[in-house]
Design a protein around this motif. Structure first.
Motif, PDB file in Angstrom:
ATOM      1  N   ALA A 174      64.500 -81.715 -17.385  1.00 10.10           N
ATOM      2  CA  ALA A 174      63.552 -80.665 -16.988  1.00 10.10           C
ATOM      3  C   ALA A 174      64.165 -79.296 -17.200  1.00 10.10           C
ATOM      4  CB  ALA A 174      63.178 -80.827 -15.520  1.00 10.10           C
ATOM      5  N   THR A 220      64.293 -69.702 -11.660  1.00 13.13           N
ATOM      6  CA  THR A 220      63.932 -69.132 -10.367  1.00 13.13           C
ATOM      7  C   THR A 220      62.598 -68.375 -10.488  1.00 13.13           C
ATOM      8  OG1 THR A 220      66.272 -68.867  -9.909  1.00 13.13           O
ATOM      9  CG2 THR A 220      64.768 -67.614  -8.524  1.00 13.13           C
ATOM     10  N   GLN A 274      64.196 -80.525 -23.672  1.00 13.08           N
ATOM     11  CA  GLN A 274      63.905 -80.107 -22.287  1.00 13.08           C
ATOM     12  C   GLN A 274      62.485 -80.459 -21.882  1.00 13.08           C
ATOM     13  OE1 GLN A 274      66.196 -78.688 -24.078  1.00 13.08           O
ATOM     14  NE2 GLN A 274      67.858 -78.188 -22.689  1.00 13.08           N
ATOM     15  N   ASP A 324      65.890 -67.350 -22.764  1.00 12.74           N
ATOM     16  CA  ASP A 324      66.346 -68.554 -23.451  1.00 12.74           C
ATOM     17  C   ASP A 324      65.858 -68.529 -24.891  1.00 12.74           C
ATOM     18  OD1 ASP A 324      67.669 -69.822 -21.301  1.00 12.74           O
ATOM     19  OD2 ASP A 324      65.744 -70.434 -20.464  1.00 12.74           O
ATOM     20  N   ARG A 326      71.123 -69.784 -23.990  1.00  7.83           N
ATOM     21  CA  ARG A 326      70.725 -68.520 -23.384  1.00  7.83           C
ATOM     22  C   ARG A 326      70.890 -67.507 -24.510  1.00  7.83           C
ATOM     23  NH1 ARG A 326      67.800 -67.738 -19.372  1.00  7.83           N
ATOM     24  NH2 ARG A 326      68.733 -65.815 -18.624  1.00  7.83           N
ATOM     25  N   LYS A 348      75.977 -73.568 -12.290  1.00  4.17           N
ATOM     26  CA  LYS A 348      75.917 -73.374 -13.737  1.00  4.17           C
ATOM     27  C   LYS A 348      77.225 -72.789 -14.245  1.00  4.17           C
ATOM     28  CE  LYS A 348      71.219 -72.203 -13.227  1.00  4.17           C
ATOM     29  NZ  LYS A 348      70.078 -72.761 -13.857  1.00  4.17           N
TER      30      LYS A 348
HETATM   31  P1  AMP Z   1      68.041 -70.237 -12.580  1.00  2.07           P
HETATM   32  O1  AMP Z   1      66.955 -69.264 -12.423  1.00  2.07           O
HETATM   33  O2  AMP Z   1      69.314 -69.836 -11.920  1.00  2.07           O
HETATM   34  O3  AMP Z   1      67.592 -71.602 -12.179  1.00  2.07           O
HETATM   35  O4  AMP Z   1      68.397 -70.322 -14.120  1.00  2.07           O
HETATM   36  C1  AMP Z   1      67.413 -70.547 -15.096  1.00  2.07           C
HETATM   37  C2  AMP Z   1      68.087 -70.797 -16.420  1.00  2.07           C
HETATM   38  O5  AMP Z   1      68.824 -72.014 -16.389  1.00  2.07           O
HETATM   39  C3  AMP Z   1      67.121 -70.986 -17.568  1.00  2.07           C
HETATM   40  O6  AMP Z   1      66.626 -69.774 -18.062  1.00  2.07           O
HETATM   41  C4  AMP Z   1      67.995 -71.720 -18.571  1.00  2.07           C
HETATM   42  O7  AMP Z   1      68.841 -70.842 -19.269  1.00  2.07           O
HETATM   43  C5  AMP Z   1      68.852 -72.591 -17.693  1.00  2.07           C
HETATM   44  N1  AMP Z   1      68.289 -73.943 -17.645  1.00  2.07           N
HETATM   45  C6  AMP Z   1      67.538 -74.503 -16.701  1.00  2.07           C
HETATM   46  N2  AMP Z   1      67.255 -75.783 -17.006  1.00  2.07           N
HETATM   47  C7  AMP Z   1      67.836 -76.038 -18.203  1.00  2.07           C
HETATM   48  C8  AMP Z   1      67.909 -77.173 -19.072  1.00  2.07           C
HETATM   49  N3  AMP Z   1      67.346 -78.332 -18.770  1.00  2.07           N
HETATM   50  N4  AMP Z   1      68.587 -77.036 -20.230  1.00  2.07           N
HETATM   51  C9  AMP Z   1      69.183 -75.871 -20.556  1.00  2.07           C
HETATM   52  N5  AMP Z   1      69.163 -74.780 -19.780  1.00  2.07           N
HETATM   53  C10 AMP Z   1      68.496 -74.855 -18.618  1.00  2.07           C
END
Ligand code: AMP
Length: 547
Positions: A326, A330, A360, A423, A438, A529
């Motif tokens: 998935a 946030t 994803q 992303d 990213r 992360k």
């Molecule tokens: P956050 O708001 O701290 O949850 O971070 C969101 C970011 O986490 C997204 O914009 C992505 O860069 C990364 N992210 C979340 N899920 C994934 C996934 N399954 N694969 C790669 N990156 C992810």
């Protein structure tokens, strides 16, 4: 002409009322900070949420006032989810892994009025309370007889004493469904943190969508373990979807190590779990050497950062657990895409299916997405062309709390506002999105982009590697070349040359990292992360052998 259906605002209180009426004996199990296991039901959650609401009314908290938490996943936190939002206040879940100075900054920025905290976080509260200028009341989430006498926090009360004297009867107020319900500050890497401010409508719609079979697929037959913290985007909305479906909930509390999580899964017959890859890495690391298997776990949602293919393979082939990859943020409440196959793909050979599963996933109804080039022009869905990923929908932010950072949206020709995710992704013909990076982590080598996630995934498939982070290093000819920083599994060995050789045939030659750096740990942020900025700082004196 308007439709003639009843108009009822979508409010968070309706979720807990529903769970109370239709799933009253559904179980909620929590490992407590004290170490024991606490058991009760949805009916108890509802009663105690009403006591929370009465306590807030008693303190004369105004509509939309913020109530903060510093807490693990547990039953008291769940009661605050419903009691605070349901009574019209805003639940502000603070990430306890933040630096105390950041906690102060965030609490002051949010203008929190009350802070409820688990006893594990007493030292943080002791360090920050005097600087949190708006907090009127600190509440320790413990029994009355566990309240420390000499905490140094003025007027500290225990949660049980606070709500214990309140009535379990409460009439949930009805108000505009667009009212704010909860907030979460992003782990932003630059500038001050910014808060996503969710509404009752966005949260309820998200809860509905999350429960769909092709999304989280939660049901009253499931026993669900959210390892993803309730302080990180509302545990991906699971507490709300759980009330809506009446599933059994199992909370890990502070015991987030592989052994404790595994034992809880077995003891509570967990069928469904959700968490970030680093948590599962620890659990598989505990299970493999001991030859342990799951007896009830069937599915796990993995997201928050890219799930390494090796992990998806291990879950599926070694343990018979389906991984649902998935993606979200946030700013998106957080669900954006989830990976479940379509009917037409079920007949494909296993390896073809696996290639799709590694992505994803596809958009959920409620999330529209597109990829665009630097000029904002939409790019094709061919699974190859990559571009900046933009999203829009009713549970995606339109602006940050207090307008921080200005208008974040990008507008298309029709005037519709899209949220830029930061992303970079591809989308294939069937709508499956794959994150390449990213945008700030993409490596530019000789004018071509290298996906750091791809480079990491290959290293992670090596049996001796526990964690891998790929970053670009300046190179006089190619601009940047990738290197891979790796942490070895305990007791396992691999040399630089062996690991470089491991890439042969798995990726294009120019995408193979130029060097391997062995490190004791990769810096992780407050939500687990990898923090590549910190890693780059640590490697500032590193010189590429090829440069
Ligand atoms: P956050 O708001 O701290 O949850 O971070 C969101 C970011 O986490 C997204 O914009 C992505 O860069 C990364 N992210 C979340 N899920 C994934 C996934 N399954 N694969 C790669 N990156 C992810």
């Amino acid at each position: 002409m308007l439709g003639l259906m009843q108009s009822q605002p979508l409010l968070i209180s309706s979720l807990i009322e529903f769970a109370d009426r239709h799933h009253s004996d559904g179980e909620i199990i929590s490992r407590r900070v004290e170490g024991d296991i606490h058991r009760y039901t949805w009916s108890d959650v509802a009663k105690r949420s009403r006591q929370v609401a009465n306590a807030l009314d008693g303190m004369k908290l105004a509509f939309s006032d913020r109530v903060a938490t510093l807490a693990w996943n547990g039953y008291r936190h769940l009661e605050l989810y419903f009691g605070v939002s349901g009574s019209g206040r805003v639940l502000h879940t603070i990430n306890p892994r933040l630096h105390p100075d950041q906690v102060v900054w965030i609490a002051n920025h949010a203008e929190d009025q009350i802070l409820c905290f688990d006893m594990s976080f007493l030292p943080i509260v002791q360090a920050v309370h005097a600087r949190c200028s708006t907090i009127k009341q600190f509440v320790a989430m413990c029994d009355a007889d566990k309240l420390p006498a000499d905490s140094g926090i003025p007027n500290l009360i225990s949660y049980e004493a606070w709500i214990g004297k309140q009535s379990t009867q409460y009439s949930w107020p009805q108000f505009d469904e667009n009212s704010a319900s909860s907030m979460c500050y992003t782990s932003g890497t630059t500038g001050n943190p910014k808060a996503a401010l969710y509404s009752h409508r966005s949260t309820t719609l998200h809860a509905y969508a999350a429960a769909l079979p092709d999304v989280m697929g939660l049901s009253a037959r499931d026993s669900v373990l959210p390892v993803v913290p309730m302080f990180h985007v509302n545990a991906w909305g699971i507490p709300y979807s759980a009330a809506l479906t009446g599933c059994k909930l199992v909370f890990p509390g502070p015991a987030m190590d592989g052994k404790s999580i595994y034992e809880l899964i077995e003891a509570e017959k967990v069928s469904y779990a959700a968490g970030v890859p680093t948590v599962w890495q620890m659990m598989l690391g505990h299970m493999k050497p001991a030859g342990l298997k799951f007896s009830t776990l069937k599915r796990t949602v993995i997201g928050g950062s890219a799930c390494p293919p090796a992990m998806i393979h291990a879950f599926q082939e070694d343990y018979g657990v389906e991984v649902l990859h998935a993606w979200g943020m946030t700013e998106m409440s957080p669900l954006g895409t989830l990976n479940t196959l379509k009917n037409k793909q079920l007949g494909l050979p296993q390896d073809e299916q696996m290639k799709i599963r590694l992505k994803q996933g596809r958009a959920i109804y409620g999330v529209d997405m597109k990829i665009v080039d630097a000029d904002g022009k939409e790019l094709p869905w061919d699974g190859k062309t990559y571009g900046d990923l933009l999203v829009k929908g009713p549970w995606i932010v339109k602006e940050y709390f207090k307008g921080e950072g200005g208008d974040p949206l990008k507008y298309d020709e029709a005037g519709a506002g899209w949220f830029p995710t930061g992303d970079v992704a591809t989308i294939d013909e069937s709508g499956f999105m794959q994150i390449t990076d990213r945008s700030k982590d993409v490596i530019k080598s000789g004018g071509e982009w290298i996906s750091s996630i791809d480079v990491e995934n290959i290293a992670m498939a090596h049996p001796a590697i526990a964690m891998a982070a790929c970053v670009g290093m300046p190179h006089p000819k190619w601009d940047e070349r990738p290197i891979i920083a790796v942490v070895k599994k305990p007791g396992m060995e691999v040399s630089r040359d062996e690991l470089i050789k491991f890439y042969d045939g798995k990726t294009a030659k120019w995408q193979i990292p130029d060097d391997v750096v062995f490190v004791d740990a990769i810096p992780l942020g407050a939500t687990g992360k990898m923090q590549k900025m910190k890693l780059r700082e640590q490697l500032k004196d590193y010189k590429l052998p090829t440069a």
